[in-house]
Design a protein around this motif. Structure first.
Motif, PDB file in Angstrom:
ATOM      1  N   LEU A 164      78.133   8.063  46.593  1.00  0.00           N
ATOM      2  CA  LEU A 164      78.643   6.810  46.026  1.00  0.00           C
ATOM      3  C   LEU A 164      77.970   6.506  44.690  1.00  0.00           C
ATOM      4  N   SER A 165      76.671   6.679  44.621  1.00  0.00           N
ATOM      5  CA  SER A 165      75.933   6.415  43.383  1.00  0.00           C
ATOM      6  C   SER A 165      76.350   7.361  42.269  1.00  0.00           C
ATOM      7  N   LEU A 166      76.501   8.630  42.608  1.00  0.00           N
ATOM      8  CA  LEU A 166      76.925   9.604  41.599  1.00  0.00           C
ATOM      9  C   LEU A 166      78.344   9.325  41.108  1.00  0.00           C
ATOM     10  N   ALA A 167      79.212   8.926  42.009  1.00  0.00           N
ATOM     11  CA  ALA A 167      80.581   8.588  41.607  1.00  0.00           C
ATOM     12  C   ALA A 167      80.579   7.397  40.654  1.00  0.00           C
ATOM     13  N   GLN A 168      79.750   6.417  40.940  1.00  0.00           N
ATOM     14  CA  GLN A 168      79.653   5.251  40.054  1.00  0.00           C
ATOM     15  C   GLN A 168      79.073   5.644  38.698  1.00  0.00           C
ATOM     16  N   ALA A 169      78.077   6.490  38.694  1.00  0.00           N
ATOM     17  CA  ALA A 169      77.484   6.941  37.430  1.00  0.00           C
ATOM     18  C   ALA A 169      78.504   7.714  36.603  1.00  0.00           C
ATOM     19  N   ARG A 170      79.290   8.568  37.260  1.00  0.00           N
ATOM     20  CA  ARG A 170      80.335   9.315  36.538  1.00  0.00           C
ATOM     21  C   ARG A 170      81.376   8.363  35.944  1.00  0.00           C
ATOM     22  N   ALA A 171      81.710   7.344  36.714  1.00  0.00           N
ATOM     23  CA  ALA A 171      82.700   6.374  36.222  1.00  0.00           C
ATOM     24  C   ALA A 171      82.189   5.666  34.973  1.00  0.00           C
ATOM     25  N   TRP A 172      80.903   5.320  34.967  1.00  0.00           N
ATOM     26  CA  TRP A 172      80.337   4.644  33.792  1.00  0.00           C
ATOM     27  C   TRP A 172      80.305   5.571  32.583  1.00  0.00           C
ATOM     28  N   VAL A 173      80.042   6.825  32.799  1.00  0.00           N
ATOM     29  CA  VAL A 173      79.993   7.791  31.698  1.00  0.00           C
ATOM     30  C   VAL A 173      81.374   7.974  31.073  1.00  0.00           C
ATOM     31  N   ASP A 174      82.413   7.836  31.881  1.00  0.00           N
ATOM     32  CA  ASP A 174      83.775   8.049  31.396  1.00  0.00           C
ATOM     33  C   ASP A 174      84.387   6.829  30.702  1.00  0.00           C
ATOM     34  N   VAL A 175      83.677   5.713  30.629  1.00  0.00           N
ATOM     35  CA  VAL A 175      84.213   4.507  29.973  1.00  0.00           C
ATOM     36  C   VAL A 175      84.357   4.768  28.473  1.00  0.00           C
ATOM     37  N   LYS A 176      85.589   4.547  27.976  1.00  0.00           N
ATOM     38  CA  LYS A 176      85.846   4.786  26.559  1.00  0.00           C
ATOM     39  C   LYS A 176      86.437   3.568  25.855  1.00  0.00           C
ATOM     40  N   ASP A 177      86.968   2.650  26.654  1.00  0.00           N
ATOM     41  CA  ASP A 177      87.583   1.465  26.056  1.00  0.00           C
ATOM     42  C   ASP A 177      87.470   0.286  27.019  1.00  0.00           C
ATOM     43  N   SER A 178      88.036  -0.826  26.618  1.00  0.00           N
ATOM     44  CA  SER A 178      87.933  -2.034  27.449  1.00  0.00           C
ATOM     45  C   SER A 178      88.677  -1.886  28.772  1.00  0.00           C
ATOM     46  N   GLU A 179      89.770  -1.149  28.770  1.00  0.00           N
ATOM     47  CA  GLU A 179      90.509  -0.927  30.029  1.00  0.00           C
ATOM     48  C   GLU A 179      89.666  -0.085  30.992  1.00  0.00           C
ATOM     49  N   GLY A 180      89.006   0.910  30.459  1.00  0.00           N
ATOM     50  CA  GLY A 180      88.118   1.732  31.276  1.00  0.00           C
ATOM     51  C   GLY A 180      86.968   0.918  31.841  1.00  0.00           C
ATOM     52  N   LEU A 181      86.429   0.006  31.022  1.00  0.00           N
ATOM     53  CA  LEU A 181      85.353  -0.863  31.482  1.00  0.00           C
ATOM     54  C   LEU A 181      85.838  -1.770  32.601  1.00  0.00           C
ATOM     55  N   LYS A 182      87.039  -2.295  32.433  1.00  0.00           N
ATOM     56  CA  LYS A 182      87.618  -3.170  33.467  1.00  0.00           C
ATOM     57  C   LYS A 182      87.781  -2.405  34.782  1.00  0.00           C
ATOM     58  N   GLN A 183      88.268  -1.176  34.704  1.00  0.00           N
ATOM     59  CA  GLN A 183      88.454  -0.374  35.911  1.00  0.00           C
ATOM     60  C   GLN A 183      87.113  -0.056  36.583  1.00  0.00           C
ATOM     61  N   VAL A 184      86.112   0.262  35.774  1.00  0.00           N
ATOM     62  CA  VAL A 184      84.800   0.568  36.342  1.00  0.00           C
ATOM     63  C   VAL A 184      84.215  -0.655  37.034  1.00  0.00           C
ATOM     64  N   LEU A 185      84.372  -1.815  36.426  1.00  0.00           N
ATOM     65  CA  LEU A 185      83.853  -3.036  37.042  1.00  0.00           C
ATOM     66  C   LEU A 185      84.557  -3.342  38.357  1.00  0.00           C
ATOM     67  N   GLU A 186      85.850  -3.076  38.416  1.00  0.00           N
ATOM     68  CA  GLU A 186      86.603  -3.285  39.658  1.00  0.00           C
ATOM     69  C   GLU A 186      86.140  -2.299  40.741  1.00  0.00           C
ATOM     70  N   THR A 187      85.981  -1.047  40.351  1.00  0.00           N
ATOM     71  CA  THR A 187      85.528  -0.071  41.340  1.00  0.00           C
ATOM     72  C   THR A 187      84.079  -0.330  41.745  1.00  0.00           C
ATOM     73  N   GLN A 188      83.304  -0.917  40.825  1.00  0.00           N
ATOM     74  CA  GLN A 188      81.917  -1.270  41.132  1.00  0.00           C
ATOM     75  C   GLN A 188      81.878  -2.314  42.253  1.00  0.00           C
ATOM     76  N   GLN A 189      82.762  -3.291  42.175  1.00  0.00           N
ATOM     77  CA  GLN A 189      82.824  -4.323  43.216  1.00  0.00           C
ATOM     78  C   GLN A 189      83.212  -3.711  44.563  1.00  0.00           C
ATOM     79  N   LYS A 190      84.185  -2.811  44.541  1.00  0.00           N
ATOM     80  CA  LYS A 190      84.595  -2.140  45.776  1.00  0.00           C
ATOM     81  C   LYS A 190      83.452  -1.290  46.329  1.00  0.00           C
ATOM     82  N   ALA A 191      82.737  -0.641  45.429  1.00  0.00           N
ATOM     83  CA  ALA A 191      81.621   0.212  45.857  1.00  0.00           C
ATOM     84  C   ALA A 191      80.512  -0.613  46.490  1.00  0.00           C
ATOM     85  N   VAL A 192      80.223  -1.773  45.922  1.00  0.00           N
ATOM     86  CA  VAL A 192      79.186  -2.647  46.489  1.00  0.00           C
ATOM     87  C   VAL A 192      79.601  -3.108  47.879  1.00  0.00           C
TER      88      VAL A 192
END
Length: 117
Positions: free
Chosen positions: A48-76
């Motif tokens: 789970l931690s590695l998946a979250q770290a990969r998601a953060w590395v792949d953020v390239k724009d505001s839409e990507g940031l929004k998706q990562v934040l949403e998946t972060q909430q689900k992950a928590v």
């Protein structure tokens, strides 16, 4: 061997060696299950931690940031549920160990009193 030596050996086996082997076996079984549960939990948390770290590395724009934040909430939320389940598993294992240990003690007391009669 004489009858006295045989009886002493048998009582020593009944009073000491058999209970020690039984308790050792019970302890080994408990620690094997506990270690397995801990390794499963560690693997799950690591994945789970590695998946979250990969998601953060792949953020390239505001839409990507929004998706990562949403998946972060689900992950928590998922992590909290997993932690609760893992805690219950460890508590259940401990209770099972305690109950089996008590049963083993009762059996050993009965066997010891029968052997000394």
């Amino acid at each position: 061997m004489s009858k006295t030596q045989d009886k002493a050996t048998q009582q020593f086996e009944t009073l000491f060696f058999a209970p020690a082997r039984a308790y050792g076996s019970l302890s080994l079984e408990y620690y094997e299950k506990l270690l397995s549960a801990q390794l499963d939990a560690f693997r799950s948390y690591s994945d789970l931690s590695l998946a979250q770290a990969r998601a953060w590395v792949d953020v390239k724009d505001s839409e990507g940031l929004k998706q990562v934040l949403e998946t972060q909430q689900k992950a928590v939320k998922e992590l909290g549920e997993r932690l609760q389940g893992d805690t219950k598993k460890v508590v259940d294992l401990s209770q099972e160990f305690l109950q089996k240990g008590q049963q083993l003690t009762e059996q050993n007391v009965k066997a010891a009193s029968a052997a000394t009669k």
